[in-house]
Design an enzyme around this catalytic site. Structure first.
Site, mmCIF file in Angstrom:
data_model
loop_
_atom_site.group_PDB
_atom_site.id
_atom_site.type_symbol
_atom_site.label_atom_id
_atom_site.label_comp_id
_atom_site.label_asym_id
_atom_site.label_seq_id
_atom_site.Cartn_x
_atom_site.Cartn_y
_atom_site.Cartn_z
ATOM 1 N N ASP A 53 -0.611 63.922 36.093
ATOM 2 C CA ASP A 53 -0.786 64.717 37.202
ATOM 3 C C ASP A 53 -1.471 65.719 36.764
ATOM 4 O O ASP A 53 -2.107 66.663 36.049
ATOM 5 C CB ASP A 53 0.298 64.193 37.543
ATOM 6 C CG ASP A 53 0.249 65.194 39.515
ATOM 7 O OD1 ASP A 53 -0.487 64.936 40.003
ATOM 8 O OD2 ASP A 53 0.573 65.873 39.347
ATOM 9 N N HIS A 70 1.398 56.533 43.033
ATOM 10 C CA HIS A 70 1.045 57.871 42.272
ATOM 11 C C HIS A 70 1.706 58.414 40.469
ATOM 12 O O HIS A 70 1.017 57.762 39.895
ATOM 13 C CB HIS A 70 0.959 58.783 43.309
ATOM 14 C CG HIS A 70 0.962 60.403 42.106
ATOM 15 N ND1 HIS A 70 -0.108 60.362 41.500
ATOM 16 C CD2 HIS A 70 1.774 61.203 41.911
ATOM 17 C CE1 HIS A 70 0.427 61.647 41.176
ATOM 18 N NE2 HIS A 70 1.141 62.357 41.180
#
Length: 283
Positions: free
Chosen positions: A98, A264
Site C-alpha cells: 500500500d 487488500h
C-alpha cells in the site's frame, strides 16, 4: 524496538534475523506490525527491518508545509535510505504494502544502486492510477479523494471517532476484520487515535495527489531497472479496476507478478503465500 534519527524525523523499527537485508514497509492506516505473521519466517533467511513510516505508528510526525513536502514519498523514502545506512545495510531487498509500496517506488527511483529487488503488495503506480481512475475505483477508494481535502476537514471528522473510521475503512472488504489479529488490531487503533497520526496520514495522501506526481513527472520517463514483483489481491480493487502489470511496465523495465487469493491486506490474509513469494523472489 529501535529508534533511528534521520535528517527529517525519528523512525521506529524492529530488526532481527540474519542474511541479506530486507526492508519491509507497511500501508495505511497501519504500522510495521502489519508484518507480524511473515517477519519471523523471513528472518530465517534475511536480516529483516520492519519500520513505521514517518507520520505513522510511533515514528516522528514532522510539521508539514503548503506543498505537503515533508510527507512527499521522496522525504519518506529518504528516511528509509538513512535508516538502512545507519543499520549498516548499503544494499537491501524491499518488500512493501500500500502506501509503503509507494514510498518504496520512490526509494528505488531515488536510490537505485541500493535497492536490489522490489516487491509490492496491492498497488499500481500512483500517477498512473490517478490518470486512469474510473467511477468504480473512485467509489471503492473513496478515501483517496476524501483525505486530500484541505485540512482540517478530514482530520476533524476522523478525529471525532477514529476507531469507527478505522474499522469502517479497513473492515469494508469481503474479509471484514478477519485478517487482523486482536493484538495487531489493538496496536493499529492505539496509534491511529493520535491526532498527529491522523493529520500526518492525510498529508501523506495530499502529497500523493500533488508533489509526488510532480516528482514522477520530473523523472522524465526514467524507469526502475531492478527486478520488480507486483502482487495483488484477486478479491480486491486493484486488479478489477486496473491492469497492474501494464501500469508497472510503464514505470519499470523488469516486471513480473500475479494476483493472490485474498483482498487488500495480503500480508495478514494469506501470510504463507506472501512469505513464499518473497522468499522465491528475493533468494
Amino acid at each position: 524496538m529501535l529508534d533511528v534519527t534521520t535528517s527529517g524525523t525519528t523512525i521506529r523499527l524492529r530488526t532481527g534475523g540474519s542474511g541479506p537485508a530486507l526492508l519491509l514497509l507497511h500501508g495505511y492506516p497501519q504500522t510495521h506490525v502489519l508484518w507480524h505473521r511473515i517477519a519471523p519466517r523471513l528472518a530465517e533467511r534475511f536480516t529483516v527491518v520492519a519500520a513505521d513510516l514517518r507520520g505513522y505508528g510511533d515514528s516522528g510526525k514532522p510539521e508539514t508545509d503548503a506543498q505537503h513536502m515533508p510527507y512527499s514519498k521522496r522525504a519518506m523514502a529518504n528516511d528509509m535510505a538513512e535508516v538502512m545506512t545507519a543499520l549498516g545495510h548499503e544494499q537491501f531487498f524491499l518488500g512493501a504494502h500500500d502506501r509503503g509500496a509507494r514510498v518504496s517506488h520512490r526509494l528505488a527511483l531515488d536510490h537505485p544502486g541500493r535497492v536490489r529487488k522490489l516487491a509490492t503488495l496491492d498497488i499500481a503506480p500512483t500517477r498512473e492510477m490517478y490518470r486512469d481512475t474510473t467511477d468504480a475505483f473512485a467509489r471503492a477508494y473513496w478515501h483517496w479523494f476524501y483525505l486530500i481535502t484541505p485540512a482540517p476537514f478530514p482530520e476533524r471528522m476522523i478525529g471525532a471517532d477514529p476507531d469507527a473510521y478505522w474499522l469502517k475503512k479497513c473492515g469494508s472488504g469481503a474479509a471484514g476484520l478477519n485478517p487482523f489479529s486482536p493484538e495487531a488490531l489493538a496496536e493499529y487503533l492505539r496509534c491511529f487515535r493520535n491526532p498527529a497520526t491522523i493529520h500526518a496520514s492525510c498529508e501523506d495522501y495530499r502529497a500523493g495527489a500533488a508533489v509526488d506526481i510532480v516528482h514522477d513527472d520530473e523523472d522524465g520517463g526514467r524507469k526502475l531497472d531492478m527486478p520488480l514483483l507486483a502482487l495483488w489481491g484477486e478479491n480486491g480493487v486493484i486488479g478489477k479496476c486496473f491492469d497492474p502489470l501494464a501500469l508497472w511496465r510503464e514505470r519499470a523495465s523488469d516486471v513480473r507478478g500475479h494476483p493472490l487469493p485474498g483482498g487488500h491486506y495480503l500480508a495478514e490474509e494469506v501470510p504463507d503465500l506472501v512469505a513464499s513469494e518473497f522468499e522465491a523472489f528475493f533468494t
